[in-house]
Motif scaffolding. Structure first.
Motif, PDB file in Angstrom:
ATOM      1  N   PRO A  22       0.836  -1.198   0.000  1.00 18.07           N
ATOM      2  CA  PRO A  22       0.000   0.000   0.000  1.00 18.07           C
ATOM      3  C   PRO A  22       0.875   1.255   0.000  1.00 18.07           C
ATOM      4  O   PRO A  22       2.005   1.232   0.495  1.00 18.07           O
ATOM      5  CB  PRO A  22      -0.788  -0.105   1.305  1.00 18.07           C
ATOM      6  CG  PRO A  22       0.085  -0.905   2.212  1.00 18.07           C
ATOM      7  CD  PRO A  22       0.842  -1.852   1.325  1.00 18.07           C
ATOM      8  N   PHE A  23       0.326   2.324  -0.550  1.00 20.67           N
ATOM      9  CA  PHE A  23       1.088   3.556  -0.674  1.00 20.67           C
ATOM     10  C   PHE A  23       1.448   4.093   0.701  1.00 20.67           C
ATOM     11  O   PHE A  23       0.604   4.231   1.574  1.00 20.67           O
ATOM     12  CB  PHE A  23       0.282   4.607  -1.443  1.00 20.67           C
ATOM     13  CG  PHE A  23       1.067   5.867  -1.705  1.00 20.67           C
ATOM     14  CD1 PHE A  23       2.025   5.897  -2.700  1.00 20.67           C
ATOM     15  CD2 PHE A  23       0.857   7.002  -0.944  1.00 20.67           C
ATOM     16  CE1 PHE A  23       2.759   7.050  -2.944  1.00 20.67           C
ATOM     17  CE2 PHE A  23       1.582   8.162  -1.180  1.00 20.67           C
ATOM     18  CZ  PHE A  23       2.544   8.182  -2.182  1.00 20.67           C
ATOM     19  N   ARG A  24       2.739   4.414   0.860  1.00 16.67           N
ATOM     20  CA  ARG A  24       3.239   4.977   2.113  1.00 16.67           C
ATOM     21  C   ARG A  24       4.434   5.840   1.782  1.00 16.67           C
ATOM     22  O   ARG A  24       5.394   5.380   1.158  1.00 16.67           O
ATOM     23  CB  ARG A  24       3.639   3.845   3.060  1.00 16.67           C
ATOM     24  CG  ARG A  24       4.167   4.307   4.392  1.00 16.67           C
ATOM     25  CD  ARG A  24       4.389   3.119   5.329  1.00 16.67           C
ATOM     26  NE  ARG A  24       5.314   2.129   4.789  1.00 16.67           N
ATOM     27  CZ  ARG A  24       6.604   2.057   5.111  1.00 16.67           C
ATOM     28  NH1 ARG A  24       7.130   2.898   5.953  1.00 16.67           N
ATOM     29  NH2 ARG A  24       7.360   1.124   4.583  1.00 16.67           N
ATOM     30  N   PRO A  75      -0.755  15.100   4.138  1.00 13.57           N
ATOM     31  CA  PRO A  75      -1.354  13.791   3.839  1.00 13.57           C
ATOM     32  C   PRO A  75      -1.030  12.751   4.934  1.00 13.57           C
ATOM     33  O   PRO A  75      -0.321  11.777   4.715  1.00 13.57           O
ATOM     34  CB  PRO A  75      -0.716  13.420   2.505  1.00 13.57           C
ATOM     35  CG  PRO A  75       0.642  14.045   2.574  1.00 13.57           C
ATOM     36  CD  PRO A  75       0.463  15.324   3.349  1.00 13.57           C
ATOM     37  N   TRP A  76      -1.569  12.990   6.137  1.00  8.70           N
ATOM     38  CA  TRP A  76      -1.264  12.099   7.269  1.00  8.70           C
ATOM     39  C   TRP A  76      -1.524  10.635   6.945  1.00  8.70           C
ATOM     40  O   TRP A  76      -0.807   9.751   7.421  1.00  8.70           O
ATOM     41  CB  TRP A  76      -2.088  12.497   8.501  1.00  8.70           C
ATOM     42  CG  TRP A  76      -1.752  13.826   9.074  1.00  8.70           C
ATOM     43  CD1 TRP A  76      -2.533  14.955   9.058  1.00  8.70           C
ATOM     44  CD2 TRP A  76      -0.551  14.186   9.761  1.00  8.70           C
ATOM     45  NE1 TRP A  76      -1.876  15.994   9.688  1.00  8.70           N
ATOM     46  CE2 TRP A  76      -0.668  15.546  10.137  1.00  8.70           C
ATOM     47  CE3 TRP A  76       0.616  13.493  10.099  1.00  8.70           C
ATOM     48  CZ2 TRP A  76       0.334  16.218  10.828  1.00  8.70           C
ATOM     49  CZ3 TRP A  76       1.611  14.168  10.786  1.00  8.70           C
ATOM     50  CH2 TRP A  76       1.466  15.509  11.148  1.00  8.70           C
ATOM     51  N   GLN A  77      -2.537  10.359   6.153  1.00  9.97           N
ATOM     52  CA  GLN A  77      -2.915   8.975   5.852  1.00  9.97           C
ATOM     53  C   GLN A  77      -1.798   8.210   5.147  1.00  9.97           C
ATOM     54  O   GLN A  77      -1.791   6.987   5.158  1.00  9.97           O
ATOM     55  CB  GLN A  77      -4.213   8.924   5.040  1.00  9.97           C
ATOM     56  CG  GLN A  77      -4.104   9.369   3.583  1.00  9.97           C
ATOM     57  CD  GLN A  77      -4.197  10.869   3.361  1.00  9.97           C
ATOM     58  OE1 GLN A  77      -4.040  11.667   4.273  1.00  9.97           O
ATOM     59  NE2 GLN A  77      -4.480  11.264   2.107  1.00  9.97           N
ATOM     60  N   TRP A  78      -0.835   8.919   4.566  1.00  6.65           N
ATOM     61  CA  TRP A  78       0.239   8.269   3.822  1.00  6.65           C
ATOM     62  C   TRP A  78       1.582   8.342   4.541  1.00  6.65           C
ATOM     63  O   TRP A  78       2.590   7.873   4.016  1.00  6.65           O
ATOM     64  CB  TRP A  78       0.380   8.882   2.441  1.00  6.65           C
ATOM     65  CG  TRP A  78      -0.831   8.683   1.578  1.00  6.65           C
ATOM     66  CD1 TRP A  78      -1.700   7.640   1.620  1.00  6.65           C
ATOM     67  CD2 TRP A  78      -1.304   9.535   0.545  1.00  6.65           C
ATOM     68  NE1 TRP A  78      -2.687   7.797   0.678  1.00  6.65           N
ATOM     69  CE2 TRP A  78      -2.457   8.952  -0.005  1.00  6.65           C
ATOM     70  CE3 TRP A  78      -0.858  10.737   0.027  1.00  6.65           C
ATOM     71  CZ2 TRP A  78      -3.171   9.531  -1.040  1.00  6.65           C
ATOM     72  CZ3 TRP A  78      -1.571  11.313  -1.011  1.00  6.65           C
ATOM     73  CH2 TRP A  78      -2.722  10.713  -1.542  1.00  6.65           C
ATOM     74  N   VAL A  95       4.476  20.932  15.216  1.00 12.89           N
ATOM     75  CA  VAL A  95       5.030  21.682  14.089  1.00 12.89           C
ATOM     76  C   VAL A  95       4.015  21.749  12.953  1.00 12.89           C
ATOM     77  O   VAL A  95       3.870  22.785  12.297  1.00 12.89           O
ATOM     78  CB  VAL A  95       6.371  21.065  13.630  1.00 12.89           C
ATOM     79  CG1 VAL A  95       6.835  21.662  12.308  1.00 12.89           C
ATOM     80  CG2 VAL A  95       7.426  21.266  14.704  1.00 12.89           C
ATOM     81  N   ALA A  96       3.292  20.672  12.739  1.00 18.09           N
ATOM     82  CA  ALA A  96       2.266  20.662  11.696  1.00 18.09           C
ATOM     83  C   ALA A  96       1.170  21.684  11.983  1.00 18.09           C
ATOM     84  O   ALA A  96       0.496  22.149  11.068  1.00 18.09           O
ATOM     85  CB  ALA A  96       1.670  19.264  11.560  1.00 18.09           C
TER      86      ALA A  96
END
Length: 169
Positions: A22-24, A75-78, A95-96
């Protein structure tokens, strides 16, 4: 096998490194003027260049937009922060939370992360940030208002902060 995508931005060639399925996201490399220098670390590790992956395309578009003066959503999900301690994760989250075009000192970030006496820890954590721009470590400055250290160099940090400040007006 890990992949990477070279992104031609207004500031130079940035790189998004990722696992495809999966994309990471693995890391973001700050822009450099030299294309070969930007890709060399990945080529040496025999990573595959990938110009087609749809999520990598989204990240690439976000990076292009950012270096053209647009705020981006993280894009926290990635992004896999599980490799970091809870204290490091708290620093990255703090920081975010620094708004586009604004800055915070290392000490302020330490307080925001619930670590009020850990300004040096914040600096060390920022030095190891695998997702610059997405987790905007360039917005963390010294308490005297000077830029401080930055993985892309002080000139790039100052240029990024100036771009953001101009975009807020």
């Amino acid at each position: 096998m890990s992949h990477y995508r070279i992104v031609n931005t207004a500031f130079g060639y940035a790189v998004a490194a990722f696992e495809p399925d999966p994309f990471r996201l693995l890391e973001i490399r700050l822009p450099q003027a030299d294309l070969k220098a930007a890709s060399q670390p990945f080529d040496e590790q025999l990573w595959q260049i990938d110009r087609e992956h749809s999520q990598a395309t989204i990240v690439a578009q976000d990076l292009i937009g950012y270096f053209n003066g647009k705020a981006i959503d993280i894009p926290w999900q990635w992004m896999d922060l599980s490799r970091f301690t809870p204290s490091q994760q708290a620093v990255y989250q703090a920081v975010a939370g620094i708004p586009y075009g604004e800055t915070a000192s290392y000490g302020q970030v330490a307080k925001m992360a619930g670590l009020p006496r850990a300004a040096r820890f914040v600096g060390t954590t920022m030095a190891n940030n695998p997702y610059p721009v997405l987790i905007p470590c360039h917005r963390v400055i010294r308490s005297d208002g000077s830029a401080g250290l930055f993985g892309g160099g002080e000139a790039l940090k100052i240029r990024m902060l100036a771009m953001e400040a101009a975009g807020r007006k």
